[in-house]
Design an enzyme around this catalytic site. Structure first.
Site, PDB file in Angstrom:
ATOM      1  N   GLU A 142       0.816  -1.230   0.000  1.00 40.96           N
ATOM      2  CA  GLU A 142       0.000   0.000   0.000  1.00 40.96           C
ATOM      3  C   GLU A 142       0.846   1.274   0.000  1.00 40.96           C
ATOM      4  O   GLU A 142       0.386   2.320  -0.439  1.00 40.96           O
ATOM      5  CB  GLU A 142      -0.949   0.015   1.212  1.00 40.96           C
ATOM      6  CG  GLU A 142      -2.138  -0.934   1.092  1.00 40.96           C
ATOM      7  CD  GLU A 142      -3.089  -0.609  -0.059  1.00 40.96           C
ATOM      8  OE1 GLU A 142      -3.210   0.582  -0.425  1.00 40.96           O
ATOM      9  OE2 GLU A 142      -3.690  -1.556  -0.593  1.00 40.96           O
TER      10      GLU A 142
ATOM     11  N   HIS B 283       3.669   1.770  -1.739  1.00 34.93           N
ATOM     12  CA  HIS B 283       3.939   2.042  -3.159  1.00 34.93           C
ATOM     13  C   HIS B 283       2.656   2.502  -3.861  1.00 34.93           C
ATOM     14  O   HIS B 283       2.674   3.433  -4.665  1.00 34.93           O
ATOM     15  CB  HIS B 283       4.425   0.772  -3.874  1.00 34.93           C
ATOM     16  CG  HIS B 283       5.692   0.184  -3.325  1.00 34.93           C
ATOM     17  ND1 HIS B 283       5.729  -1.006  -2.651  1.00 34.93           N
ATOM     18  CD2 HIS B 283       6.978   0.629  -3.380  1.00 34.93           C
ATOM     19  CE1 HIS B 283       6.976  -1.298  -2.314  1.00 34.93           C
ATOM     20  NE2 HIS B 283       7.760  -0.315  -2.733  1.00 34.93           N
TER      21      HIS B 283
ATOM     22  N   GLN C  82      22.792  -0.501  -5.214  1.00 38.67           N
ATOM     23  CA  GLN C  82      22.509   0.106  -3.913  1.00 38.67           C
ATOM     24  C   GLN C  82      22.557  -0.892  -2.760  1.00 38.67           C
ATOM     25  O   GLN C  82      22.227  -0.559  -1.631  1.00 38.67           O
ATOM     26  CB  GLN C  82      21.169   0.848  -3.953  1.00 38.67           C
ATOM     27  CG  GLN C  82      19.929  -0.024  -4.029  1.00 38.67           C
ATOM     28  CD  GLN C  82      18.685   0.802  -4.255  1.00 38.67           C
ATOM     29  OE1 GLN C  82      18.501   1.425  -5.293  1.00 38.67           O
ATOM     30  NE2 GLN C  82      17.805   0.837  -3.251  1.00 38.67           N
TER      31      GLN C  82
ATOM     32  N   GLY D 122       8.512   8.143  -1.246  1.00 37.24           N
ATOM     33  CA  GLY D 122       7.896   8.075   0.070  1.00 37.24           C
ATOM     34  C   GLY D 122       8.754   8.737   1.135  1.00 37.24           C
ATOM     35  O   GLY D 122       9.981   8.646   1.096  1.00 37.24           O
TER      36      GLY D 122
ATOM     37  N   SER E 180       8.780  -3.558   2.041  1.00 35.97           N
ATOM     38  CA  SER E 180       8.916  -4.875   1.387  1.00 35.97           C
ATOM     39  C   SER E 180       9.711  -5.812   2.285  1.00 35.97           C
ATOM     40  O   SER E 180       9.548  -7.029   2.221  1.00 35.97           O
ATOM     41  CB  SER E 180       9.624  -4.726   0.036  1.00 35.97           C
ATOM     42  OG  SER E 180       8.945  -3.773  -0.752  1.00 35.97           O
TER      43      SER E 180
END
Ligand code: AMP
Length: 284
Positions: free
Chosen positions: A35, A37, A61, A147, A186
């Site tokens: 949710e 994303h 990364q 975000g 995640s």
């Protein structure tokens, strides 16, 4: 929704859309969509004619001992979530061809990239800014959505865009949390039931900090001590850092104000989790 795997094809599509003056909103992700994303995608849909989402687990990364190999890859599930949100283009670069074997160019935002998460994850933000700059050149969005969950990343991307004059507006979106307050990530998939309970302490410590701040406690050392005590006394949590800093340069502050952000990173078992509290969300 059109799925495109090749950078050149993606860029050619974008050039056509640009010719017809369509506005493009872009949401870069590493997939295993949740949710958090989806909230970025929803906002992008509201503000743009075309929305492009990318899913790419960016090897540059991840540190050598980090979770690159085990990072969740659930493309079928992600594709159907993007379809439900009426995403126009899903850019799914192939992990082995996105970077040329002779890739030599890196983008680094100095100073900011070495603080906080950058200290614990050397090279991480250099990998992030490099992939985001490359994606920006392929997608050429008008607006890109990030975000606030990854607060330091957002600050670094804004600085890169400012310093390198990318003609892109960076939109920071609110942190989406689970029913009990745990920030969605995640990486929450890695947690056992027991670890998930322990992980809740992170958001709870920030809620307590917010209560103190709202009662007019502005001494950052006091707030730091409260968070430290709460997390340090929790079996199963190892504090990576707790930083009380300003929201632009990410440097420590003595007194808490609207421009302060409290950043936390902890290990719960072997899973590294981050969360933060931005005082601008509740102070005037
Ligand atoms: P990731 O797939 O982890 O690279 O994240 C892609 C984007 O989603 C980044 O801009 C993240 O900050 C954002 N994001 C991840 N989790 C959340 C969340 N819980 N709330 C809001 N945005 C999030």
């Amino acid at each position: 929704m059109e799925i495109i795997k090749d950078s050149e094809n993606m860029q050619n599509k974008i050039l056509l859309l640009k010719r017809s003056s369509k506005t493009i909103g872009f949401v870069p992700t590493m997939g295993a969509l949740h949710e958090g994303h989806l909230s970025l995608i929803k906002q992008a849909k509201k503000e743009n004619q075309i929305v492009v989402v990318s899913i790419f687990v960016n090897p540059k990364q991840f540190g050598p001992n980090e979770d690159y190999n085990k990072y969740p890859r659930v493309h079928d599930q992600d594709i159907s979530l993007c379809e439900k949100e009426f995403v126009d283009f899903l850019f799914l670069p192939q992990e082995n061809t996105f970077y040329d074997t002779n890739h030599l160019t890196y983008v680094e935002v100095e100073d900011l990239s070495n603080l906080h998460c950058g200290k614990s994850r050397p090279g991480h933000f250099r990998g992030v800014t490099t992939v985001v700059a490359k994606l920006f050149n392929i997608i050429q969005p008008d607006k890109a959505y990030f975000g606030k969950k990854d607060f330091q990343q957002l600050v670094i991307i804004k600085k890169m865009v400012e310093d390198l004059s990318f003609p892109i507006e960076i939109i920071g979106c609110p942190i989406i949390r689970d029913f009990d307050g745990l920030a969605l990530s995640s990486r929450n998939k890695y947690l056992s039931n027991e670890e998930r309970k322990v992980a809740l302490k992170i958001s709870q410590s920030l809620i307590k900090a917010k209560e103190f701040i709202l009662k007019n406690e502005k001494d950052s050392q006091f707030i730091y001590n409260k968070i430290f005590e709460e997390l340090n006394s929790s079996e199963g949590i190892k504090i990576d850092y707790i930083s009380i800093v300003d929201d632009k340069l990410l440097k420590p502050v003595k007194n808490i104000s609207k421009n302060t952000v409290i950043l936390i990173a902890c290990f719960v078992g072997s899973t590294r989790l981050i969360d933060n509290l931005h005082c601008a969300d509740f102070l005037n």
